[in-house]
Design a protein around this motif. Sequence first.
Motif, PDB file in Angstrom:
ATOM      1  N   LEU A   1      38.240  45.019  34.038  1.00  0.00           N
ATOM      2  CA  LEU A   1      40.337  44.591  34.619  1.00  0.00           C
ATOM      3  C   LEU A   1      40.370  43.827  35.846  1.00  0.00           C
ATOM      4  O   LEU A   1      39.903  43.907  36.569  1.00  0.00           O
ATOM      5  CB  LEU A   1      40.653  45.618  34.669  1.00  0.00           C
ATOM      6  N   THR A   2      40.848  42.219  34.767  1.00  0.00           N
ATOM      7  CA  THR A   2      41.040  41.230  35.808  1.00  0.00           C
ATOM      8  C   THR A   2      42.869  41.395  35.836  1.00  0.00           C
ATOM      9  O   THR A   2      43.075  41.444  37.299  1.00  0.00           O
ATOM     10  CB  THR A   2      41.002  40.275  35.122  1.00  0.00           C
ATOM     11  N   ARG A   3      43.622  41.139  34.698  1.00  0.00           N
ATOM     12  CA  ARG A   3      44.789  41.162  35.174  1.00  0.00           C
ATOM     13  C   ARG A   3      45.446  42.543  34.110  1.00  0.00           C
ATOM     14  O   ARG A   3      45.234  42.719  33.312  1.00  0.00           O
ATOM     15  CB  ARG A   3      45.550  40.393  35.047  1.00  0.00           C
TER      16      ARG A   3
ATOM     17  N   LEU B   1      49.994  49.613  28.631  1.00  0.00           N
ATOM     18  CA  LEU B   1      49.652  49.159  29.727  1.00  0.00           C
ATOM     19  C   LEU B   1      49.232  47.927  29.379  1.00  0.00           C
ATOM     20  O   LEU B   1      47.997  47.530  28.377  1.00  0.00           O
ATOM     21  CB  LEU B   1      48.339  49.666  30.406  1.00  0.00           C
ATOM     22  N   LYS B   2      49.555  46.062  29.484  1.00  0.00           N
ATOM     23  CA  LYS B   2      49.595  44.708  28.888  1.00  0.00           C
ATOM     24  C   LYS B   2      48.363  45.349  29.836  1.00  0.00           C
ATOM     25  O   LYS B   2      47.564  44.981  31.161  1.00  0.00           O
ATOM     26  CB  LYS B   2      49.915  44.136  28.792  1.00  0.00           C
ATOM     27  N   LEU B   3      46.872  43.887  28.892  1.00  0.00           N
ATOM     28  CA  LEU B   3      45.835  43.427  29.734  1.00  0.00           C
ATOM     29  C   LEU B   3      45.248  41.652  29.027  1.00  0.00           C
ATOM     30  O   LEU B   3      45.799  41.889  28.280  1.00  0.00           O
ATOM     31  CB  LEU B   3      44.481  44.688  28.975  1.00  0.00           C
ATOM     32  N   ALA B   4      44.685  41.685  30.268  1.00  0.00           N
ATOM     33  CA  ALA B   4      44.286  40.112  29.993  1.00  0.00           C
ATOM     34  C   ALA B   4      42.855  40.749  30.121  1.00  0.00           C
ATOM     35  O   ALA B   4      42.641  41.661  30.360  1.00  0.00           O
ATOM     36  CB  ALA B   4      44.281  39.393  31.993  1.00  0.00           C
ATOM     37  N   PRO B   5      42.325  39.528  29.365  1.00  0.00           N
ATOM     38  CA  PRO B   5      40.838  39.335  28.443  1.00  0.00           C
ATOM     39  C   PRO B   5      39.669  40.519  29.490  1.00  0.00           C
ATOM     40  O   PRO B   5      39.779  39.646  31.285  1.00  0.00           O
ATOM     41  CB  PRO B   5      40.088  38.428  28.156  1.00  0.00           C
ATOM     42  N   PRO B   6      39.251  41.669  29.602  1.00  0.00           N
ATOM     43  CA  PRO B   6      38.397  42.100  30.918  1.00  0.00           C
ATOM     44  C   PRO B   6      37.199  40.762  30.976  1.00  0.00           C
ATOM     45  O   PRO B   6      36.763  40.061  29.931  1.00  0.00           O
ATOM     46  CB  PRO B   6      38.288  43.108  30.625  1.00  0.00           C
ATOM     47  N   ARG B   7      36.349  41.479  32.146  1.00  0.00           N
ATOM     48  CA  ARG B   7      34.465  40.772  32.060  1.00  0.00           C
ATOM     49  C   ARG B   7      34.132  42.240  31.716  1.00  0.00           C
ATOM     50  O   ARG B   7      33.799  43.125  32.590  1.00  0.00           O
ATOM     51  CB  ARG B   7      34.829  39.980  33.737  1.00  0.00           C
TER      52      ARG B   7
END
Length: 306
Positions: free
Chosen positions: A277-279, A240-246
């Motif tokens: 999680l953002t995207r 599962l690929k992730l954009a940078p989280p907050r």
Amino acid sequence: MRIVFAGTPQVAVPSMDRLVEAGHEIVGVLTRPDAPVGRRRVLTPSPVAARAEALGLPLLKASRVTDEATAQLAAWNPDAAAIVAYGGIIPPAALAVPAHGWINLHFSLLPAWRGAAPLQYSVIHGDDVVGASTFRLEEGLDTGPVYGTLVLTPGPEATSGELLAELAESGAELLAQTISGIDAGRLEPRPQTGEPTYAPKLTLDDGRLEWSLPAVALHRRARGVTPEPGAWTLLDGARLKLAPPRLRPDIQGVPPGRLAWAGRAVVVGTGTHALELTRVQPSGKKMMPASDWARGAGDIEGTVLG
């Protein structure tokens, strides 16, 4: 000054353009060969090759600098060579071709982060400042004497890709000023001082997030590996690929790797506080908002990533 320019990716293009604007004569361009791009693996010229062709500049495509390539460099009769992310080693015979040597624009404050991925490591390690250096190339790994530097303070959410795009522009000006200073005879390099650190090329495994680590460390790593090689985790055995989280220091007590809803946000537990999680990008799909993905996935409460 007669310049050979060596570079391959988009980050090198502003430097080539700036040298042309500064009035230097680009007598030839060295770049890596065409490479397959996209799902259809279409052979595509490098960004530097495409720009050189648009400018009508002589072009040499080589994956490594052989004796034949060195002979071509010598035939161009350059006063100096400028190199930005070429992606290959310059052997001693080629280093000796220009009278003023090879001037490298490197995206770190040397001797920090010598190697292939300096900005990525700067972000991963939480450096207060990042920057770029121009130095004279020699046989050692980014060991040559330094002509000039520039410093940038990264924003708290900045990715290595965003910082690299910014430093590509400001670094182009630094490189042009360095070349002009050498041409005018008023600039001499200074030996590097301090303890070096190293930034080897990142692999796919470097983008995997280990949820038992502190949230701040995971936040830095995700930003450092964006856009390449990218942050990711495992979900039911699939990547599962992730954009940078907050960072969500207001949310405590979620076990490492466990997903939970926090209002309309999807959070995941770490070794300290939660991350939002953002995207996300499930296998075979496009990147999407994490909340949309979670709603489509059903009941995610208690699901464990990693």
